[in-house]
Design a protein around this motif. Sequence first.
Motif, PDB file in Angstrom:
ATOM      1  N   GLY A   1       0.878  -1.416  -0.494  1.00  0.00           N
ATOM      2  CA  GLY A   1      -0.123  -0.304   0.276  1.00  0.00           C
ATOM      3  C   GLY A   1       0.628   1.780   0.027  1.00  0.00           C
ATOM      4  O   GLY A   1       0.461   2.007  -0.547  1.00  0.00           O
ATOM      5  N   SER A   2       2.336   1.027   0.393  1.00  0.00           N
ATOM      6  CA  SER A   2       2.790   2.265   0.562  1.00  0.00           C
ATOM      7  C   SER A   2       3.252   2.378  -1.461  1.00  0.00           C
ATOM      8  O   SER A   2       3.125   1.847  -1.648  1.00  0.00           O
ATOM      9  N   ASP A   3       4.209   3.888  -0.721  1.00  0.00           N
ATOM     10  CA  ASP A   3       4.682   3.648  -2.050  1.00  0.00           C
ATOM     11  C   ASP A   3       6.182   3.354  -2.254  1.00  0.00           C
ATOM     12  O   ASP A   3       7.008   3.853  -3.335  1.00  0.00           O
ATOM     13  N   GLY A   4       6.618   2.678  -1.097  1.00  0.00           N
ATOM     14  CA  GLY A   4       7.718   2.486  -0.938  1.00  0.00           C
ATOM     15  C   GLY A   4       8.176   1.424  -2.233  1.00  0.00           C
ATOM     16  O   GLY A   4       7.767  -0.056  -2.666  1.00  0.00           O
ATOM     17  N   ARG A   5       9.477   0.718  -2.298  1.00  0.00           N
ATOM     18  CA  ARG A   5       9.676   0.017  -3.592  1.00  0.00           C
ATOM     19  C   ARG A   5      10.594  -1.089  -2.978  1.00  0.00           C
ATOM     20  O   ARG A   5      12.051  -0.372  -1.690  1.00  0.00           O
ATOM     21  N   ARG A   6      10.667  -2.449  -2.619  1.00  0.00           N
ATOM     22  CA  ARG A   6      11.449  -3.192  -2.259  1.00  0.00           C
ATOM     23  C   ARG A   6      12.079  -4.483  -3.035  1.00  0.00           C
ATOM     24  O   ARG A   6      11.450  -4.350  -4.301  1.00  0.00           O
ATOM     25  N   TYR A   7      13.088  -3.960  -2.347  1.00  0.00           N
ATOM     26  CA  TYR A   7      14.285  -4.923  -3.286  1.00  0.00           C
ATOM     27  C   TYR A   7      15.046  -6.274  -2.794  1.00  0.00           C
ATOM     28  O   TYR A   7      15.125  -5.561  -1.026  1.00  0.00           O
ATOM     29  N   ASP A   8      15.676  -7.304  -2.690  1.00  0.00           N
ATOM     30  CA  ASP A   8      15.964  -8.279  -2.156  1.00  0.00           C
ATOM     31  C   ASP A   8      17.701  -7.620  -2.604  1.00  0.00           C
ATOM     32  O   ASP A   8      17.828  -7.399  -3.728  1.00  0.00           O
ATOM     33  N   MET A   9      18.385  -7.774  -1.580  1.00  0.00           N
ATOM     34  CA  MET A   9      19.708  -7.334  -1.509  1.00  0.00           C
ATOM     35  C   MET A   9      20.123  -8.699  -2.211  1.00  0.00           C
ATOM     36  O   MET A   9      20.053 -10.029  -1.427  1.00  0.00           O
ATOM     37  N   ASP A  10      21.795  -8.516  -2.705  1.00  0.00           N
ATOM     38  CA  ASP A  10      22.299  -9.876  -3.407  1.00  0.00           C
ATOM     39  C   ASP A  10      23.833  -9.907  -2.265  1.00  0.00           C
ATOM     40  O   ASP A  10      24.048  -8.770  -2.231  1.00  0.00           O
ATOM     41  N   SER A  11      23.709 -10.845  -1.814  1.00  0.00           N
ATOM     42  CA  SER A  11      24.751 -11.006  -0.955  1.00  0.00           C
ATOM     43  C   SER A  11      25.981 -11.774  -1.126  1.00  0.00           C
ATOM     44  O   SER A  11      25.964 -12.449  -1.360  1.00  0.00           O
ATOM     45  N   THR A  12      27.209 -11.145  -0.790  1.00  0.00           N
ATOM     46  CA  THR A  12      28.194 -12.292  -1.086  1.00  0.00           C
ATOM     47  C   THR A  12      29.066 -12.508   0.930  1.00  0.00           C
ATOM     48  O   THR A  12      29.686 -13.840   0.368  1.00  0.00           O
ATOM     49  N   LEU A  13      27.842 -12.645   1.507  1.00  0.00           N
ATOM     50  CA  LEU A  13      27.949 -13.162   3.053  1.00  0.00           C
ATOM     51  C   LEU A  13      27.081 -14.455   3.145  1.00  0.00           C
ATOM     52  O   LEU A  13      25.659 -14.622   2.579  1.00  0.00           O
ATOM     53  N   PRO A  14      27.965 -15.640   3.315  1.00  0.00           N
ATOM     54  CA  PRO A  14      26.879 -17.176   3.581  1.00  0.00           C
ATOM     55  C   PRO A  14      26.301 -16.267   4.658  1.00  0.00           C
ATOM     56  O   PRO A  14      26.434 -16.383   5.195  1.00  0.00           O
ATOM     57  N   GLN A  15      24.698 -17.289   4.178  1.00  0.00           N
ATOM     58  CA  GLN A  15      23.788 -17.039   5.554  1.00  0.00           C
ATOM     59  C   GLN A  15      22.721 -15.514   5.284  1.00  0.00           C
ATOM     60  O   GLN A  15      22.185 -15.871   4.913  1.00  0.00           O
ATOM     61  N   ALA A  16      23.586 -14.448   5.124  1.00  0.00           N
ATOM     62  CA  ALA A  16      22.868 -13.214   5.315  1.00  0.00           C
ATOM     63  C   ALA A  16      21.787 -13.247   4.334  1.00  0.00           C
ATOM     64  O   ALA A  16      22.489 -13.576   3.079  1.00  0.00           O
ATOM     65  N   SER A  17      21.155 -12.596   4.830  1.00  0.00           N
ATOM     66  CA  SER A  17      20.152 -12.067   3.739  1.00  0.00           C
ATOM     67  C   SER A  17      19.426 -10.789   3.710  1.00  0.00           C
ATOM     68  O   SER A  17      20.122 -10.017   4.710  1.00  0.00           O
ATOM     69  N   ALA A  18      18.799  -9.876   3.026  1.00  0.00           N
ATOM     70  CA  ALA A  18      18.756  -8.594   3.239  1.00  0.00           C
ATOM     71  C   ALA A  18      17.329  -8.112   1.911  1.00  0.00           C
ATOM     72  O   ALA A  18      17.786  -8.215   0.969  1.00  0.00           O
ATOM     73  N   GLU A  19      16.958  -7.305   2.722  1.00  0.00           N
ATOM     74  CA  GLU A  19      15.738  -6.125   1.770  1.00  0.00           C
ATOM     75  C   GLU A  19      15.806  -4.995   1.955  1.00  0.00           C
ATOM     76  O   GLU A  19      16.411  -4.323   3.411  1.00  0.00           O
ATOM     77  N   LEU A  20      15.975  -4.674   1.173  1.00  0.00           N
ATOM     78  CA  LEU A  20      15.984  -2.500   1.102  1.00  0.00           C
ATOM     79  C   LEU A  20      14.679  -1.983   0.437  1.00  0.00           C
ATOM     80  O   LEU A  20      13.758  -2.201  -0.684  1.00  0.00           O
ATOM     81  N   ASP A  21      14.052  -1.759   1.251  1.00  0.00           N
ATOM     82  CA  ASP A  21      12.824  -0.961   0.918  1.00  0.00           C
ATOM     83  C   ASP A  21      13.180   0.790   0.659  1.00  0.00           C
ATOM     84  O   ASP A  21      14.279   1.383   1.430  1.00  0.00           O
ATOM     85  N   VAL A  22      12.278   0.856  -0.898  1.00  0.00           N
ATOM     86  CA  VAL A  22      12.954   2.785  -0.780  1.00  0.00           C
ATOM     87  C   VAL A  22      11.984   3.600  -0.809  1.00  0.00           C
ATOM     88  O   VAL A  22      11.133   2.895  -1.365  1.00  0.00           O
ATOM     89  N   THR A  23      11.834   4.439  -0.401  1.00  0.00           N
ATOM     90  CA  THR A  23      10.613   4.965  -0.469  1.00  0.00           C
ATOM     91  C   THR A  23      11.091   6.767  -0.784  1.00  0.00           C
ATOM     92  O   THR A  23      12.690   6.797  -1.166  1.00  0.00           O
TER      93      THR A  23
END
Lengths: 192, 235
Positions: free
Chosen positions: B128-150
């Motif tokens: 519902g927000s105007d934000g966009r969400r992206y998966d971040m690519d990771s070089t670290l084993p196991q780590a995961s991250a998402e990016l919300d851009v507003t």
Amino acid sequence: MVVMDVRALADEDLIPLMARGDARAFEALYERHSGAAYSLAYRMVGARAVAEDVTQEAFLNLWRSGAHYDRVRGSVRSWILGIVHHRAIDALRRNAVHAKRRSDDETAAERLEAPDKVEDDVARRDEAAIVRNAMDVLPSDQLKVIELAYFGGYTHVEISELLDSPVGTVKGRMRLGLKKMREALSHGAVET
Amino acid sequence: MNGDHERWEDATGAYVLGALPDDERAAFEEHLATCAACRAEAEELRVAAQALPLSGPPVLPPPALKARIMAEVEREAELLAGARDTPGPERERPRRRWSWRVPMPAVALACAALLAGVVAGGVLFGGGSDGRRYDMDSTLPQASAELDVTEDGAIIVANKLPMPEAGKVYMVWIQRPGRAPEPTSALFTPRRDGSATASVTGDMEGVATVLVNQEPLGGSTTPTSQPVLVASLAS
């Protein structure tokens, strides 16, 4: 259920709570240390808006890096002030503030005018007096290089150019001055 | 190591005052690791240096500053609590080696490849927000991250992030096409459980890539290590 008031906890006990995402623990730390943090930032950058930005960056860094605190390396306050110092130096090196200040001859201490409400905490004022006394024992050439480095954010190379003194002399004065100050502080019993 | 010690003996004062230029500080820290005398003196002088900020007249920060900081802290605390309550599914992520100094066509190509990966992985649009969400690519084993851009910034929510090396923090950079990565004030360390949030405030207009790497505690003005998390933003 008994609700614990986090404000009763020591700094060292607030840090792990904050590191688990407890905003109230962070708030208690902010209440305790924002005065010293903002004072340092203002003294270094000399402009309110920049000092506020520096203080904000430093406290958000504290909130996000809390798990990184290591009590062996000093008090929570010293740690917070260390972050403020780093951020203020970054701001000085980023901004034209630094270039402008290069032209005037006054020391960082002389630049300070009290802009906002002065904290009325008596213990804090006594402590400031003890530290100032320890600084007063230094010869002016030692105090000057220490203030330019710490509050002005200048490197020893920049200071040697500024004062037209050899690099070795500047480094030697810093070391000697801090040694004397340390000695004087050990009589004044200030816990950093 | 005697000659080495004599060379560095006078540097302890400048070091604890933060007055050594970056390259000299790095070299001195190498010396410190091997010289007990310099370490002892640095600890001694650090007490004096740490007292310096207490010498000034204490000044109270404006109340509005606390309001601003607490608003951000409350927002991140909520996000974090939310992220804990709804753990995402484990996913294998492609690992990619990144270099800051690859020529631009290579960056463009890599960005295109990354973007394809993100699109294939599914770009999630915030509810519902105007934000966009992206998966971040990771070089670290196991780590995961998402990016919300507003409109006025971006938030990174990461999981299973390892602790940075001693004396380092994670730092967020933004990059516009054809430009060097720009530093942001977002420095962070993961919590004990490896979760972390970081927010970037400011204009995200034209930003093509958001990167995270490790930097010394106060952050840097140019990157000194390879990125470990990378998000390419769809225009």
